[in-house]
Design a protein around this motif. Structure first.
Motif, mmCIF file in Angstrom:
data_model
loop_
_atom_site.group_PDB
_atom_site.id
_atom_site.type_symbol
_atom_site.label_atom_id
_atom_site.label_comp_id
_atom_site.label_asym_id
_atom_site.label_seq_id
_atom_site.Cartn_x
_atom_site.Cartn_y
_atom_site.Cartn_z
ATOM 1 N N VAL A 74 52.262 9.408 71.958
ATOM 2 C CA VAL A 74 51.099 9.545 72.983
ATOM 3 C C VAL A 74 51.349 8.602 73.848
ATOM 4 C CG1 VAL A 74 48.527 9.095 73.004
ATOM 5 C CG2 VAL A 74 49.577 10.703 71.127
ATOM 6 N N LEU A 75 51.270 7.441 73.501
ATOM 7 C CA LEU A 75 51.592 6.311 74.666
ATOM 8 C C LEU A 75 52.875 6.376 75.373
ATOM 9 C CD1 LEU A 75 50.579 3.197 72.485
ATOM 10 C CD2 LEU A 75 48.983 4.377 74.225
ATOM 11 N N GLU A 76 53.660 6.895 74.889
ATOM 12 C CA GLU A 76 54.868 7.127 75.799
ATOM 13 C C GLU A 76 54.610 8.473 76.872
ATOM 14 O OE1 GLU A 76 59.350 8.990 75.155
ATOM 15 O OE2 GLU A 76 58.697 7.350 73.266
ATOM 16 N N ALA A 77 53.931 9.413 76.447
ATOM 17 C CA ALA A 77 53.674 10.856 77.221
ATOM 18 C C ALA A 77 52.616 10.311 78.142
ATOM 19 C CB ALA A 77 53.263 11.614 76.453
ATOM 20 N N LEU A 78 51.626 9.382 78.146
ATOM 21 C CA LEU A 78 50.597 9.192 78.781
ATOM 22 C C LEU A 78 50.888 8.761 80.192
ATOM 23 C CD1 LEU A 78 47.615 7.340 76.926
ATOM 24 C CD2 LEU A 78 47.514 9.493 78.142
ATOM 25 N N PRO A 79 51.834 8.026 80.479
ATOM 26 C CA PRO A 79 52.243 7.447 81.956
ATOM 27 C C PRO A 79 52.885 8.548 82.568
ATOM 28 C CG PRO A 79 53.177 5.737 80.365
ATOM 29 C CD PRO A 79 52.558 7.015 79.525
ATOM 30 N N LYS A 80 53.696 9.633 81.827
ATOM 31 C CA LYS A 80 54.210 10.771 82.691
ATOM 32 C C LYS A 80 52.879 11.758 82.855
ATOM 33 C CE LYS A 80 58.310 10.447 79.986
ATOM 34 N NZ LYS A 80 59.118 11.037 78.607
ATOM 35 N N ILE A 81 52.124 11.961 82.269
ATOM 36 C CA ILE A 81 50.759 12.855 82.404
ATOM 37 C C ILE A 81 49.968 12.201 83.529
ATOM 38 C CG2 ILE A 81 48.628 13.751 81.362
ATOM 39 C CD1 ILE A 81 50.147 13.740 78.538
ATOM 40 N N THR A 82 49.875 10.900 83.413
ATOM 41 C CA THR A 82 48.933 10.231 84.312
ATOM 42 C C THR A 82 49.498 10.213 85.689
ATOM 43 O OG1 THR A 82 48.178 8.867 82.831
ATOM 44 C CG2 THR A 82 47.719 8.078 84.984
ATOM 45 N N SER A 83 50.643 10.199 85.821
ATOM 46 C CA SER A 83 51.539 10.221 87.056
ATOM 47 C C SER A 83 51.521 11.863 87.812
ATOM 48 C CB SER A 83 53.139 9.677 87.109
ATOM 49 O OG SER A 83 53.770 10.811 86.253
ATOM 50 N N LYS A 84 51.662 12.794 86.749
ATOM 51 C CA LYS A 84 51.567 13.864 87.292
ATOM 52 C C LYS A 84 50.105 14.306 87.840
ATOM 53 C CE LYS A 84 55.593 15.353 86.341
ATOM 54 N NZ LYS A 84 56.515 15.562 87.201
ATOM 55 N N VAL A 85 49.170 13.904 87.221
ATOM 56 C CA VAL A 85 47.715 14.186 87.508
ATOM 57 C C VAL A 85 47.297 13.234 88.773
ATOM 58 C CG1 VAL A 85 45.298 13.760 86.851
ATOM 59 C CG2 VAL A 85 47.053 14.828 85.063
ATOM 60 N N ALA A 86 47.874 12.226 88.813
ATOM 61 C CA ALA A 86 47.561 11.274 89.796
ATOM 62 C C ALA A 86 48.386 11.389 91.094
ATOM 63 C CB ALA A 86 47.648 9.889 89.472
ATOM 64 N N ALA A 87 49.285 12.278 91.221
ATOM 65 C CA ALA A 87 50.306 12.337 92.249
ATOM 66 C C ALA A 87 49.688 13.033 93.567
ATOM 67 C CB ALA A 87 51.505 13.131 92.073
ATOM 68 N N PRO A 88 48.847 14.257 93.320
ATOM 69 C CA PRO A 88 47.977 14.661 94.321
ATOM 70 C C PRO A 88 46.959 13.756 94.823
ATOM 71 C CG PRO A 88 48.194 16.139 92.523
ATOM 72 C CD PRO A 88 48.780 14.998 92.040
ATOM 73 N N LEU A 89 46.384 12.851 93.977
ATOM 74 C CA LEU A 89 45.255 11.797 94.244
ATOM 75 C C LEU A 89 45.831 10.720 95.038
ATOM 76 C CD1 LEU A 89 43.262 11.617 90.845
ATOM 77 C CD2 LEU A 89 42.386 13.091 93.128
ATOM 78 N N ALA A 90 47.127 10.652 95.101
ATOM 79 C CA ALA A 90 47.758 9.304 95.661
ATOM 80 C C ALA A 90 47.937 9.544 97.122
ATOM 81 C CB ALA A 90 49.018 8.926 94.942
ATOM 82 N N LYS A 91 47.731 11.047 97.505
ATOM 83 C CA LYS A 91 47.901 11.515 98.886
ATOM 84 C C LYS A 91 46.503 11.611 99.578
ATOM 85 C CE LYS A 91 51.951 14.055 97.636
ATOM 86 N NZ LYS A 91 52.840 15.021 97.548
ATOM 87 N N THR A 92 45.457 11.328 98.844
ATOM 88 C CA THR A 92 44.165 11.776 99.152
ATOM 89 C C THR A 92 43.522 10.249 99.470
ATOM 90 O OG1 THR A 92 44.099 13.397 97.463
ATOM 91 C CG2 THR A 92 41.831 12.555 98.427
ATOM 92 N N ASN A 93 42.780 10.463 100.766
ATOM 93 C CA ASN A 93 42.202 9.145 101.445
ATOM 94 C C ASN A 93 40.845 9.282 100.953
ATOM 95 O OD1 ASN A 93 44.655 8.211 102.617
ATOM 96 N ND2 ASN A 93 44.140 9.377 104.493
ATOM 97 N N GLU A 94 40.122 10.372 100.776
ATOM 98 C CA GLU A 94 38.768 10.495 100.438
ATOM 99 C C GLU A 94 38.379 11.622 99.882
ATOM 100 O OE1 GLU A 94 36.048 9.232 103.915
ATOM 101 O OE2 GLU A 94 34.738 10.815 103.493
ATOM 102 N N ILE A 95 37.309 11.718 99.023
ATOM 103 C CA ILE A 95 36.985 12.684 98.394
ATOM 104 C C ILE A 95 35.712 12.890 98.447
ATOM 105 C CG2 ILE A 95 36.695 13.920 95.981
ATOM 106 C CD1 ILE A 95 39.244 12.533 95.045
ATOM 107 N N VAL A 96 35.044 14.053 98.780
ATOM 108 C CA VAL A 96 33.778 14.391 99.167
ATOM 109 C C VAL A 96 33.296 15.770 98.099
ATOM 110 C CG1 VAL A 96 31.907 15.193 100.780
ATOM 111 C CG2 VAL A 96 33.680 13.651 101.398
ATOM 112 N N ILE A 97 32.280 15.492 97.346
ATOM 113 C CA ILE A 97 31.849 16.341 96.491
ATOM 114 C C ILE A 97 30.715 16.995 96.937
ATOM 115 C CG2 ILE A 97 30.913 16.945 94.039
ATOM 116 C CD1 ILE A 97 32.797 14.707 93.328
ATOM 117 N N LEU A 98 30.725 18.130 97.040
ATOM 118 C CA LEU A 98 29.338 18.696 97.378
ATOM 119 C C LEU A 98 28.381 19.556 96.301
ATOM 120 C CD1 LEU A 98 30.446 20.321 100.862
ATOM 121 C CD2 LEU A 98 29.241 18.128 100.691
#
Length: 132
Positions: A64-88
């Motif tokens: 689980v600990l070995e897989a978490l960084p891979k999962i996190t990087s896949k989930v965070a990759a699109p967020l890394a390109k985001t400057n701002e998030i607005v929720i309506l």
């Protein structure tokens, strides 16, 4: 002649008794050896089972600990390109509350599982400070 015959008879009986005692002692020694080997093998199997049980839990946690960084990087990759998030959301919508709850709980959970402090990531700092 009679004494020689009795002596021969006595010799034969004593040799037979000695042979029987020898066979008995060898049997006892073999039985003792088999018992000791059996006990040692049983203890070995018990210790192995215990080690496998502990290793099994450790292996699961390691996977689980070995897989978490891979999962996190896949989930965070699109967020890394985001400057701002607005929720309506409209009135009565639970989206904002759920997102706020997720943003509040996620860094703590990830930190507990991996030791990685997500609150030091600039985008998350910006998002959580906007909540407050």
């Amino acid at each position: 002649m009679q004494q020689l015959a009795e002596g021969q008879k006595m010799k034969t009986v004593l040799i037979a008794q000695a042979e029987a005692e020898k066979i008995k002692k060898i049997g006892e020694a073999e039985a003792s050896s088999i018992e000791a080997v059996g006990k040692a093998e049983a203890e070995k199997m018990r210790l192995k089972a215990e080690a496998y049980q502990q290793y099994g839990e450790a292996a699961k946690i390691a996977l689980v600990l070995e897989a978490l960084p891979k999962i996190t990087s896949k989930v965070a990759a699109p967020l890394a390109k985001t400057n701002e998030i607005v929720i309506l959301s409209g009135e009565g919508s639970r989206v904002t509350g759920e997102v706020n709850r997720l943003l509040a709980e996620l860094p703590v959970s990830v930190n507990a599982l991996t030791g990685v402090d997500l609150s030091k990531i600039p985008l998350l700092q910006k998002m959580t400070s906007a909540e407050a």
